[in-house]
Write an enzyme that holds these catalytic residues in place. Structure first.
Site, mmCIF file in Angstrom:
data_model
loop_
_atom_site.group_PDB
_atom_site.id
_atom_site.type_symbol
_atom_site.label_atom_id
_atom_site.label_comp_id
_atom_site.label_asym_id
_atom_site.label_seq_id
_atom_site.Cartn_x
_atom_site.Cartn_y
_atom_site.Cartn_z
ATOM 1 N N GLY A 97 103.403 123.139 -17.503
ATOM 2 C CA GLY A 97 104.022 124.150 -18.354
ATOM 3 C C GLY A 97 103.129 125.359 -18.581
ATOM 4 N N ASP A 98 101.813 125.129 -18.668
ATOM 5 C CA ASP A 98 100.876 126.234 -18.886
ATOM 6 C C ASP A 98 100.875 127.193 -17.692
ATOM 7 O OD1 ASP A 98 100.264 124.627 -21.069
ATOM 8 O OD2 ASP A 98 98.461 123.812 -20.131
ATOM 9 N N ARG A 123 103.193 118.857 -29.846
ATOM 10 C CA ARG A 123 102.485 117.583 -29.924
ATOM 11 C C ARG A 123 102.596 117.096 -31.364
ATOM 12 N NH1 ARG A 123 103.002 118.515 -25.442
ATOM 13 N NH2 ARG A 123 101.484 118.609 -23.727
#
Length: 321
Positions: A262-263, A174
């Site tokens: 994605g986690d 990020r």
């Protein structure tokens, strides 16, 4: 039982309710929850019957108490959570577009978790890492610490690896969390060099290395085991002795919310590898869970929606102390 140390930050989450846009106004209705990338992974690991402890710092406020209770209810270990009097957790807000893609807004500069690498308890926490089978953290985790804190964490990871602990790095990038991309590239290079497994994507790496091909991006990562997710639901794998392409099964339900795709992939991949599966089987498990997660609103899906548990081959592990 195999054990995982997840390091990161959980924040108070404000999520725009579906249909909550107020007429003639820029606001709307929001629901309150809790979330964070590595915490999401920890929850899914616990649901996949992996022993997991979460490493972070929280305040002594009511919202921090609610977080601890929720993590305990999910089976996530909280003995490595440091409580800081007078501090608060961070806050973020999610807005979703019509396709379920999300935009994040953060208020976290003074959050308790940012102090985790500079506390009286830090040495004890970092020394405990060597008792786990896997250390898992993301680029977001690294972005909340200063340079000295990151150096301290990397040094502890290197010590733990000497005793057989594996380091899994997820490149969840990020840009707003970093002072500039040059700093991020330097930290990523350090993490790549230290990692045993890297979980990454074109979305993350093209933001740091624009215009490069998947082959060029993968060549930047020297780790022996690499999972590279493309924009389409395909993963390119590189591992000792081979490489492979793993394609997700076609979706049969509409995508509602891509938060934690994605986690959850990371959790299923790690759980499968700890259970004795090879990288191809682990990536297949990752795609299966991620494909379920994006069909539900929010980062954590209802327990009843979890896929049936698959019995893996037994794997050697060490008891976390």
């Amino acid at each position: 039982m195999a054990s995982v140390a997840c390091i990161g930050e959980c924040m108070v989450e404000l999520r725009q309710a579906q249909g909550g846009q107020s007429a003639g106004q820029g606001g709307g209705l929001f629901s309150r929850g809790f979330g964070g990338d590595t915490l999401n992974t920890a929850v899914y690991l616990a649901r996949l019957e992996v022993k997991v402890d979460y490493f972070t710092a929280l305040g002594d406020d009511g919202m921090s108490e609610e977080m601890i209770a929720a993590w305990n209810a999910e089976g996530v270990g909280t003995r490595r959570v440091v409580r800081l009097p007078g501090k608060l957790p961070g806050l973020y807000m999610i807005q979703l577009d019509a396709k379920g893609e999300r935009q994040f807004f953060h208020w976290r500069d003074s959050a308790a978790a940012r102090q985790l690498m500079s506390l009286p308890e830090t040495d004890e926490l970092l020394n405990s890492l060597m008792s786990y089978d896997i250390i898992y953290l993301s680029a977001i985790t690294l972005s909340i610490y200063d340079a000295a804190g990151r150096d301290r964490l990397f040094a502890a990871i290197k010590r733990a690896r000497l005793l057989g602990t594996r380091f899994v790095f997820d490149t969840n990038f990020r840009a707003r969390g970093w002072p500039d991309r040059d700093v991020a590239r330097e930290v990523f290079a350090t993490a790549f060099a230290a990692a045993d497994i890297v979980l990454t994507s074109t979305e993350d790496l093209l933001a740091l290395y624009p215009g490069e091909s998947p082959e060029q991006l993968m060549a930047r990562i020297p780790t022996p085991e690499l999972v590279f997710r493309l924009a389409e639901p395909v993963s390119l794998l590189r591992f000792p002795g081979g490489s492979s392409e793993v394609r997700a099964e076609p979706m049969t339900k509409p995508v509602v919310d891509t938060t934690a795709a994605g986690d959850s992939f990371a959790a299923a991949y790690i759980a499968a590898r700890l259970g004795g599966s090879d990288p191809v089987e682990a990536a297949q498990a990752g795609h299966r869970l991620a494909s379920l997660v994006i069909c539900y609103p929010g980062a954590i899906i209802p327990g009843y929606a979890m896929p049936p548990k698959k019995r893996h081959r037994a794997a050697a592990s060490r008891q976390a102390k």
